[in-house]
Design an enzyme around this catalytic site. Structure first.
Site, PDB file in Angstrom:
ATOM      1  N   HIS A 113      24.304  93.764  51.786  1.00  0.00           N
ATOM      2  CA  HIS A 113      25.254  94.785  51.341  1.00  0.00           C
ATOM      3  C   HIS A 113      24.590  95.726  50.343  1.00  0.00           C
ATOM      4  O   HIS A 113      23.778  95.309  49.512  1.00  0.00           O
ATOM      5  CB  HIS A 113      26.529  94.158  50.754  1.00  0.00           C
ATOM      6  CG  HIS A 113      26.336  93.357  49.496  1.00  0.00           C
ATOM      7  ND1 HIS A 113      26.376  93.922  48.239  1.00  0.00           N
ATOM      8  CD2 HIS A 113      26.153  92.038  49.289  1.00  0.00           C
ATOM      9  CE1 HIS A 113      26.217  92.979  47.321  1.00  0.00           C
ATOM     10  NE2 HIS A 113      26.078  91.831  47.928  1.00  0.00           N
ATOM     11  N   ASP A 115      26.442  97.835  48.350  1.00  0.00           N
ATOM     12  CA  ASP A 115      27.290  98.097  47.188  1.00  0.00           C
ATOM     13  C   ASP A 115      26.945  97.118  46.067  1.00  0.00           C
ATOM     14  O   ASP A 115      26.427  96.027  46.299  1.00  0.00           O
ATOM     15  CB  ASP A 115      28.777  98.008  47.553  1.00  0.00           C
ATOM     16  CG  ASP A 115      29.173  96.675  48.166  1.00  0.00           C
ATOM     17  OD1 ASP A 115      28.382  96.128  48.968  1.00  0.00           O
ATOM     18  OD2 ASP A 115      30.271  96.180  47.866  1.00  0.00           O
ATOM     19  N   ASP A 146      21.618  91.448  43.002  1.00  0.00           N
ATOM     20  CA  ASP A 146      22.747  91.330  43.942  1.00  0.00           C
ATOM     21  C   ASP A 146      23.118  92.693  44.494  1.00  0.00           C
ATOM     22  O   ASP A 146      23.963  93.367  43.932  1.00  0.00           O
ATOM     23  CB  ASP A 146      23.921  90.687  43.213  1.00  0.00           C
ATOM     24  CG  ASP A 146      25.116  90.437  44.107  1.00  0.00           C
ATOM     25  OD1 ASP A 146      24.957  90.455  45.341  1.00  0.00           O
ATOM     26  OD2 ASP A 146      26.218  90.235  43.569  1.00  0.00           O
ATOM     27  N   GLU A 181      31.366  93.565  47.932  1.00  0.00           N
ATOM     28  CA  GLU A 181      31.851  93.157  46.615  1.00  0.00           C
ATOM     29  C   GLU A 181      33.375  93.199  46.503  1.00  0.00           C
ATOM     30  O   GLU A 181      33.950  92.527  45.656  1.00  0.00           O
ATOM     31  CB  GLU A 181      31.236  94.048  45.529  1.00  0.00           C
ATOM     32  CG  GLU A 181      29.729  93.910  45.364  1.00  0.00           C
ATOM     33  CD  GLU A 181      29.317  92.609  44.702  1.00  0.00           C
ATOM     34  OE1 GLU A 181      30.197  91.773  44.397  1.00  0.00           O
ATOM     35  OE2 GLU A 181      28.102  92.416  44.512  1.00  0.00           O
ATOM     36  N   GLU A 204      21.136  86.971  49.916  1.00  0.00           N
ATOM     37  CA  GLU A 204      21.771  86.906  48.605  1.00  0.00           C
ATOM     38  C   GLU A 204      20.885  86.082  47.665  1.00  0.00           C
ATOM     39  O   GLU A 204      20.051  85.278  48.118  1.00  0.00           O
ATOM     40  CB  GLU A 204      23.146  86.237  48.719  1.00  0.00           C
ATOM     41  CG  GLU A 204      24.199  87.055  49.442  1.00  0.00           C
ATOM     42  CD  GLU A 204      24.928  88.035  48.524  1.00  0.00           C
ATOM     43  OE1 GLU A 204      24.489  88.210  47.369  1.00  0.00           O
ATOM     44  OE2 GLU A 204      25.932  88.617  48.966  1.00  0.00           O
TER      45      GLU A 204
END
Length: 439
Positions: A113, A115, A146, A181, A204
């Site tokens: 991801h 974001d 992250d 998120e 992650e």
């Protein structure tokens, strides 16, 4: 055939290590885009520019690239998870890049991801959170841990595999998404768009463990009603029309939440080999209308995490929702006012948990690849949530999370990651891709 069997493993590890500066520069470039998480009605930030940078890079590396803005109704089947019907992908595209396999091997999706959470309180940072600064051996910036560092690692891993070995037997896919998120909407939109594969790795920050499970979450808000009155004047008993302080009555709910959390800690059906027991934590509180008035209303919002084993027959959190409501009702019925004026419970999103067996071949592949890259870890689970759960739940695609240390560095002021760990992560992902997809 794997890289190890072909004698090309050491060359692949060296080729990834030689990309250290390029990996660092890519992670810095990603951090410099403001893609901080948003409420549904927020305008887009710099998601489109970030995805355009990746799309151009991946096309030059020979991938077939699809960048698209999903229609809002693409995620309609998962309305319960999204928690709103106002979410728009305008200005927030998703990306799917594919290197087709050449002989029908298993396909692998590397998903990340783009974001990141808010940088506030920005004044507490020692550096510009969007600068991607290097401090000693660490890369600092919002998303470094992250998970823009992980995204950079998976991109470098995929590019290096293709450059060194050519097409694999199975498809190798890079998938970068928005909205992890907040709801996981980006992955859901990609799955609706047709994204599919035989396995998923999400880099992650797992501390180089291989996470095969994650908890789900629901968000209850409890509203307690009081009776307004003048705060500076004596009040008769409420049975005689006197004021009732909603904030004071809310304390009964707060105590009940703490008791439920302890109850779950002690209950045998809350045990899981890789996850902590379910929990419920007060996170937001509000109440009152005027500083010289008895508050007529007070609200408590909680974050409730639940295990995959606590999910209902649809894999969702309805069962734990019912348990929460019944627990609050039982606790508040002991109070005469609340018995006659029971609290109201409303619900936000339900982000379901998921897991695969700890001995799944995907987990074994990632563990072995990590060990050969010098990052030996163990099978574990994530007590929060990640996008891999949607692949498992929606299309039954096995997914694990594997990435550099450490989750404790996520969402914090001066978020950072060790550059050496990003290189090791990329090496492990490259080996896992070759092992899974075949040569």
């Amino acid at each position: 055939m794997s890289a190890r069997e072909s004698g090309k493993e050491e060359g692949l590890l060296s080729a990834v290590a030689a990309q250290r500066d390029e990996l660092t520069a890519l992670a810095q470039a990603l951090i410099r885009f403001d893609t901080t998480a948003r409420d549904p009605e927020d305008p887009p930030r710099e998601e489109a520019a970030l995805q355009a940078l990746l799309a151009d890079r991946l096309r030059r590396a020979g991938a077939e690239v699809d960048v698209f803005e999903p229609a809002s109704d693409a995620i309609a089947p998962w309305q319960r998870q999204i928690g709103t019907d106002r979410l728009s992908f305008a200005g927030r595209p998703q990306l799917i890049a594919r290197w087709p396999g050449n002989s029908g091997g298993r396909s692998l999706i590397l998903n990340g991801h783009i974001d990141a959470v808010s940088v506030e309180p920005r004044s507490a940072w020692s550096v510009d959170p969007f600068a991607g600064e290097i401090s000693g051996s660490r890369l600092i910036g919002r998303g470094a841990c992250d998970m823009k560092g992980g995204v950079a690692a998976m991109v470098i891993a995929a590019e290096t595999v293709v450059a060194e070995l050519g097409p694999l037997a199975g498809d190798l896919i890079v998938n970068t998404v928005t909205d992890e998120e907040s709801s996981g909407a980006g992955v859901l939109a990609c799955l609706a768009h047709g994204l599919d594969g035989d396995a998923v790795i999400v880099p992650e920050p797992s501390g180089f463990d291989t996470w095969v499970a994650c908890r789900g979450s629901v968000t209850p808000t409890v509203t307690v009603h009081g009776r307004p009155g003048h705060a500076e004047l004596p009040q008769p008993p409420w049975q005689e029309g006197g004021a009732v302080n909603a904030i004071e009555k809310l304390q009964i709910v707060v105590a009940a939440v703490a008791e439920l959390r302890q109850h779950w800690l002690e209950r045998s059906d809350q045990r899981h080999p890789h996850l902590a027991p379910g929990t419920v934590v007060p996170v937001l509180v509000s109440g009152g209308e005027w500083f010289v008035s008895y508050p007529a209303r007070a609200r408590l919002t909680c974050e409730l995490m639940y295990l995959p084993t606590a999910a209902d027959e649809h894999g969702e959190g309805r069962a734990v929702e019912r348990e929460f409501i019944e627990w609050i009702r039982a606790a508040t019925e002991a109070d005469p006012w609340l018995r006659e004026h029971p609290p109201e419970v409303s619900w936000g999103s339900d982000i379901p948990p998921a897991e695969i067996p700890g001995d799944h071949p995907l987990a074994a592949t990632v563990l072995a690849a990590a060990a050969r890259a010098g990052a030996a870890g163990a099978v574990g689970g994530f007590n929060s949530w990640h996008d891999g759960a949607s692949f498992i739940r929606v299309k039954d695609i096995p997914a694990v999370a594997f990435g550099p240390p450490q989750t404790a560095d996520a969402h914090v002021v001066d978020e950072g990651v060790e550059i050496d760990d990003l290189v090791t992560c990329a090496q492990a992902l490259a080996l896992a891709a070759v092992e899974w997809c075949g040569m």
